[in-house]
Design a protein around this motif. Structure first.
Motif: not given
Length: 487
Positions: A257-281
């Protein structure tokens, strides 16, 4: 209809309005092909496949880009040794291998896993090594704008100057002084240890095939730069959604995000992140032996069951693997498949058993749609699916063909939206299980009729016969359900 998604950058659920009416541009991070896929990779792909399918259901034309990182420190390090197979591979498969051959082989393993679990192919799937000119142009733009510099030690590296960009750290809400140094290059050529590599100069011992000529010397791209260059080539300098696993939020997405916006790009309107998979907590780790791979899961359950399990949680939440997880997912899919088999049989006057290609009506229930519109609330959507299955079974028992047909259409439509009807065709064992379900359901139908006429002797005889065959019958307010005795 109001679509709402959680945006990591603003830390809130926001109304989703695409930049171009009727179209959605989505980029999510694919694999760094240094080894076989793990469940985190696959969960992420399924989450963004569910998102894509739901956007398409809502009438949007979706352009999906999923990258392949096929040049990386770890890929080079692994190929520099005699190949040591991952635990799913044959111990006899030991060989010397060029880095590009290793990367391509693992890329094919990822594609096979995606295909097996019904993950739709993206619109474009670019490789990092195919976009070196675009990366050179982005680096030069950052240098010209005062946000990047060639390394001070003449190593051929080029770094992003994090202190030149006031918004650095905004995605993860961190202050620069609280961050550790970037581990992607020797800090001696940096202005600040936190500056990260945009270009890595060629080093002694690295294969010459892993370097390209550049204005700063021969070398190869830094990991973070690759995504910025590829996404802007295919989706433009401003696009709707950037996705990936939560573990990529920092440093990868922060830097991207930093390098893209610093280059003058608006870049992503939404940032979506999925959670992790754990093993018995606990976090999965090969070092402590608590990992489970997609290949291992597919040895324990069918592809549909594995996809159901990996896609059943809300995408932002942790998905915890337990020894009983696939058994529970199997039971859930058996209830769905059992209803479809009975319904198709009843509505086709004794015709073929269940088919996921059964004609669809095209409309999912309102409650299902409301759940999916609300930040892809898949658990609530699955609750609607199972409620519809129960209602369909009640209609079957009552001989109400109209209600059965409506439930069948709804169930099939929901499965289609969730991608469960696009998973690899059932194996012979799965087909046998479906046939068994049809026979058991027929017996339960006869038992229900006997109970309706108060022929208790016949009812008990059917129950006893099923019990002797290892089938447990349980009566409830919505009728009888069955399960197989577990050995």
């Amino acid at each position: 209809m109001t679509l709402r998604f959680y945006d990591t950058a603003s830390a809130e659920v926001r109304d989703f309005v695409p930049l171009i009416p009727g179209k959605v541009s989505l980029y999510y991070c694919g694999a760094t092909v240094q080894g076989l896929p793990h469940v985190g990779h696959i969960r992420s792909a399924i989450a963004f496949d569910q998102l894509t399918r739901w956007l398409e259901y809502r009438g949007f034309r979706v352009t999906v880009v999923r990258n392949v990182t096929d040049i990386d420190d770890k890929i080079l390090a692994k190929s520099a040794l005699s190949f040591e197979p991952d635990f799913e591979e044959s111990p006899d498969d030991i060989r010397e291998e060029e880095w590009w051959a290793l990367a391509y082989r693992y890329e094919q393993a990822f594609l096979k896993a995606y295909d097996t679990l019904g993950v739709s192919r993206p619109t474009y799937e670019p490789r990092a090594t195919g976009h070196i000119p675009e990366m050179h142009a982005l680096i030069q733009r950052l240098i010209d704008r005062g946000h990047a510099y060639p390394a001070l030690d003449d190593s051929g590296d080029v770094y992003f100057d994090v202190r030149s960009w006031d918004s650095y750290g905004s995605l993860t809400r961190q202050k620069i002084d609280d961050m550790q140094g970037a581990p992607d290059a020797d800090p001696r050529g940096k202005k600040d240890p936190r500056d990260f590599a945009l270009w890595k100069g060629h080093k002694d011992g690295e294969p010459t095939t892993a370097s390209w000529v550049s204005p700063w010397g021969t070398g190869r791209p830094g990991w973070h730069l690759e995504c910025s260059a590829m996404v802007t080539k295919y989706l433009g300098t401003e696009f709707d959604i950037h996705g990936g696993g939560l573990d990529l939020r920092f440093p990868h997405h922060e830097n991207e995000m930093a390098q893209s916006q610093a280059a003058g790009h608006a870049f992503a309107n939404f940032w979506m992140h999925n959670g992790m998979v754990t093993y018995q907590g606990e976090k999965m780790s090969k070092s402590i032996g608590n990992t489970v791979s997609p290949a291992e899961m597919l040895e324990l359950a069918s592809p549909r069951v594995v996809r159901y399990y990996l896609g059943q949680a809300q995408y932002r939440s942790v998905l915890d693997y337990q020894p009983t997880s696939l058994q529970e997912a199997t039971a859930a899919m058996e209830r769905i498949e059992g209803f479809i088999a009975r319904a198709v049989r009843a509505l086709s006057d004794g015709g073929a058993a269940a088919s996921y290609g059964f004609a669809t009506h095209g409309e999912v229930p309102d409650a299902f749609a409301a759940a999916m519109d609300d930040d892809l609330n898949v658990p609530q959507a699955l609750a609607v699916l199972h409620d519809t299955v129960r209602a369909g079974n009640t209609a079957l028992t009552a001989g109400d063909n109209d209600a059965t047909r409506a439930a069948l259409h709804s169930v099939t439509d929901m499965l289609r939206v969730l991608g469960l009807n696009d998973v690899a065709a059932p194996t012979r064992d799965e087909q046998a299980d479906t046939a068994l379900g049809v026979l058991i359901d027929a017996q339960l139908g006869a038992r229900a009729q006997a109970r309706a006429t108060k022929d208790w002797a016949a009812s008990d005889a059917i129950r006893d016969t099923l019990a002797a065959a290892g089938v447990l019958v349980e009566d409830g307010p919505d009728g009888a359900t069955w399960s197989l005795k577990r050995s």
